[in-house]
Design a protein around this motif. Structure first.
Motif, PDB file in Angstrom:
ATOM      1  N   ALA A   2      33.132  35.413  30.958  1.00 26.84           N
ATOM      2  CA  ALA A   2      34.297  34.428  31.397  1.00 26.84           C
ATOM      3  C   ALA A   2      34.942  32.868  31.560  1.00 26.84           C
ATOM      4  O   ALA A   2      33.592  32.677  31.421  1.00 26.84           O
ATOM      5  CB  ALA A   2      35.252  35.290  32.006  1.00 26.84           C
ATOM      6  N   PRO A   3      35.662  32.567  31.260  1.00 29.69           N
ATOM      7  CA  PRO A   3      35.850  31.003  32.001  1.00 29.69           C
ATOM      8  C   PRO A   3      34.835  30.602  33.303  1.00 29.69           C
ATOM      9  O   PRO A   3      34.960  29.246  33.773  1.00 29.69           O
ATOM     10  CB  PRO A   3      36.899  30.736  32.063  1.00 29.69           C
ATOM     11  N   SER A   4      34.948  31.462  34.425  1.00 30.66           N
ATOM     12  CA  SER A   4      34.720  31.976  35.400  1.00 30.66           C
ATOM     13  C   SER A   4      34.206  32.692  36.341  1.00 30.66           C
ATOM     14  O   SER A   4      34.319  33.685  35.571  1.00 30.66           O
ATOM     15  CB  SER A   4      35.864  30.907  36.707  1.00 30.66           C
ATOM     16  N   GLY A   5      33.273  32.656  36.920  1.00 30.22           N
ATOM     17  CA  GLY A   5      32.827  34.233  37.858  1.00 30.22           C
ATOM     18  C   GLY A   5      34.572  34.751  37.738  1.00 30.22           C
ATOM     19  O   GLY A   5      34.292  36.080  38.422  1.00 30.22           O
ATOM     20  N   LEU A   6      35.631  33.734  39.414  1.00 26.81           N
ATOM     21  CA  LEU A   6      36.428  34.472  39.139  1.00 26.81           C
ATOM     22  C   LEU A   6      37.689  35.532  38.469  1.00 26.81           C
ATOM     23  O   LEU A   6      37.893  36.360  38.317  1.00 26.81           O
ATOM     24  CB  LEU A   6      37.536  33.607  40.068  1.00 26.81           C
ATOM     25  N   ALA A   7      37.104  34.666  37.338  1.00 21.95           N
ATOM     26  CA  ALA A   7      37.413  34.965  35.796  1.00 21.95           C
ATOM     27  C   ALA A   7      37.254  36.751  35.368  1.00 21.95           C
ATOM     28  O   ALA A   7      37.739  37.475  34.861  1.00 21.95           O
ATOM     29  CB  ALA A   7      37.738  33.891  34.597  1.00 21.95           C
ATOM     30  N   ALA A   8      35.930  35.968  35.460  1.00 19.10           N
ATOM     31  CA  ALA A   8      35.451  37.511  35.739  1.00 19.10           C
ATOM     32  C   ALA A   8      35.148  39.016  36.181  1.00 19.10           C
ATOM     33  O   ALA A   8      34.974  40.309  35.627  1.00 19.10           O
ATOM     34  CB  ALA A   8      33.429  37.034  35.425  1.00 19.10           C
ATOM     35  N   ILE A   9      35.908  38.611  37.879  1.00 14.57           N
ATOM     36  CA  ILE A   9      36.381  39.265  38.591  1.00 14.57           C
ATOM     37  C   ILE A   9      36.973  40.061  37.926  1.00 14.57           C
ATOM     38  O   ILE A   9      37.596  41.160  38.277  1.00 14.57           O
ATOM     39  CB  ILE A   9      36.092  39.147  39.859  1.00 14.57           C
ATOM     40  N   ALA A  10      38.656  39.260  38.254  1.00 17.55           N
ATOM     41  CA  ALA A  10      39.676  39.492  37.514  1.00 17.55           C
ATOM     42  C   ALA A  10      39.788  40.502  36.394  1.00 17.55           C
ATOM     43  O   ALA A  10      40.706  41.665  36.204  1.00 17.55           O
ATOM     44  CB  ALA A  10      40.663  38.776  37.575  1.00 17.55           C
ATOM     45  N   MET A  11      39.050  39.758  35.273  1.00 21.61           N
ATOM     46  CA  MET A  11      39.210  41.373  34.193  1.00 21.61           C
ATOM     47  C   MET A  11      38.541  42.195  34.533  1.00 21.61           C
ATOM     48  O   MET A  11      38.510  43.074  33.494  1.00 21.61           O
ATOM     49  CB  MET A  11      37.801  39.891  33.114  1.00 21.61           C
ATOM     50  N   GLY A  32      42.403  40.380  45.670  1.00 17.22           N
ATOM     51  CA  GLY A  32      43.082  41.960  45.714  1.00 17.22           C
ATOM     52  C   GLY A  32      44.005  41.988  46.450  1.00 17.22           C
ATOM     53  O   GLY A  32      45.269  42.919  46.465  1.00 17.22           O
ATOM     54  N   ARG A  33      44.789  41.106  47.878  1.00 19.38           N
ATOM     55  CA  ARG A  33      45.781  40.946  48.214  1.00 19.38           C
ATOM     56  C   ARG A  33      46.779  40.668  47.126  1.00 19.38           C
ATOM     57  O   ARG A  33      47.523  41.270  47.534  1.00 19.38           O
ATOM     58  CB  ARG A  33      45.802  39.926  49.401  1.00 19.38           C
TER      59      ARG A  33
END
Length: 393
Positions: A83-92, A118-119
């Motif tokens: 994924a393009p970033s760590g946060l993108a991986a979390i969202a995925m 999450g919010r």
């Protein structure tokens, strides 16, 4: 078609093909949006999810396939998606496993963008996101609902450094899954780089890594990865990856591949330097607490000692309550070797303040929290830098 091509056509279609047999240590960089097929039958038969061939640049090239395979091997998994970033991986992961009406549990000490995600899920998608005490362990059973589909964990929390009992949480989830509930545990394993904590061996279903950190090691790449051993899970994650349209550039994938051979050596150097700096800070009267999992008074230290084999370069301190935010900000501004920045895992040391009381629902104490990332400089020089900056208090 005529044998003789026009000049313009020859610029696009060349008859030359490089000879085979070339071999070198670096993985070749394959730039591609368009992937070519030998014939229509190959186009129609190829399955992008199986990764047995190539269909479109978004779904992978030899460069990204190689990186995914190596990351899965390092982590002890079998499947990986970039994924393009760590946060993108979390969202995925969230969009792969959650839908309207589902419930996700997130630790209260989580990486703040994960908290904000999450919010957002709660506010706009009808997915309840609830926050739990990171030290809850087997007590997580009391928070599970029939619609709970995902439990995020982070070991340790990347700001306040509590080390959760991951095996205890995973045991509860495994029992629920055996009873028929569709529920999984995901971990942000970035702090340990997959080196110091073997997540799958402790029962985790999905591992997220921010490759921005130790894997690249150069403070110059944004990338994330999701790794699992479960084929059904990876297919769900791949579908989310495709539907969101995540792409990772071949040059960035190459930079991460280039960093992997030295990652363990760098991680161990970060770890050794950080322990020296943290031990020195622990003896300073200005510091009320050193939050480093390898230290006995850090919450979850016994769990760290049981489950981890190292610690990396990231830790936090809490200043004595007598020092105001203005004073600790002046301390940070007075540092010369430590630069101010949120990321970590690179060669240069970093320092950043956090208003921890506003980030956590429950936090004991009023001292100012400052997080250090110890890079690859000489620890004696870093200690001298901190010492001169403390005089600014």
């Amino acid at each position: 078609m005529a044998d003789r091509k026009s000049f313009q056509t020859a610029l696009i279609h060349s008859d030359y093909a490089a000879p085979g047999g070339f071999a070198a240590f670096p993985t070749p960089i394959h730039h591609a949006s368009t992937v070519l097929f030998e014939n229509v039958a190959a186009l129609r038969s190829r399955n992008w999810q199986e990764k047995t061939g190539y269909t479109y640049g978004l779904h992978g090239t030899p460069t990204t396939f190689t990186l995914e395979a190596r990351l899965a091997e390092i982590e002890g998994g079998e499947h990986c998606v970039l994924a393009p970033s760590g946060l993108a991986a979390i969202a995925m992961v969230d969009f792969a496993l959650l839908k309207t009406g589902d419930d996700v549990l997130i630790p209260d000490n989580v990486y703040n963008p994960n908290r904000e995600l999450g919010r957002w899920l709660s506010q706009d998608f009808g997915i309840t996101a609830r926050f739990y005490d990171p030290m809850i362990g087997a007590g997580i059973a009391s928070m599970l609902q029939p619609n709970t589909r995902l439990i995020w964990t982070e070991a340790p929390g990347s700001v306040s450094m509590e080390v959760p009992d991951i095996p205890a949480i995973c045991k509860v989830v495994r029992e629920k899954r055996d009873a028929g509930q569709d529920i999984h545990v995901a971990i942000d394993n970035t702090w340990s780089a997959g080196i110091a904590f073997r997540a799958f061996e402790h029962g985790v279903d999905i591992v997220m890594q921010a490759l921005t950190k130790y894997q690249s090691g150069g403070s110059d790449v944004l990338m994330g990865a999701v790794i699992t051993r479960d084929r059904e899970l990876i297919h769900r994650i791949e579908l989310a990856h495709m539907r969101i349209g995540y792409g990772v550039g071949a040059d960035d994938a190459y930079l991460v591949l280039r960093g992997l051979p030295t990652m363990k050596l760098r991680f161990e150097a970060h770890d050794a330097g950080a322990r020296k700096v943290a031990a020195w800070l622990k003896a300073r009267p200005e510091i009320a607490r050193v939050l480093h999992p390898a230290f006995e008074d850090c919450p979850g230290h016994e769990t760290w000692k049981r489950d981890f084999t190292g610690a990396g370069g990231l830790f936090s301190v809490v200043f004595d309550e007598q020092y105001t935010e203005e004073q600790t900000d002046r301390f940070i501004d007075s540092l010369t070797l430590f630069k101010i920045g949120y990321s970590w895992g690179g060669a240069a040391s970093l320092c950043v303040p956090y208003r921890i009381q506003s980030m956590r629902r429950q936090w004991n104490g009023n001292g100012q929290l400052v997080r250090f990332n110890v890079g690859l400089e000489d620890p004696a020089d870093l200690i001298a830098d901190i010492e001169q900056a403390l005089s600014a208090l």
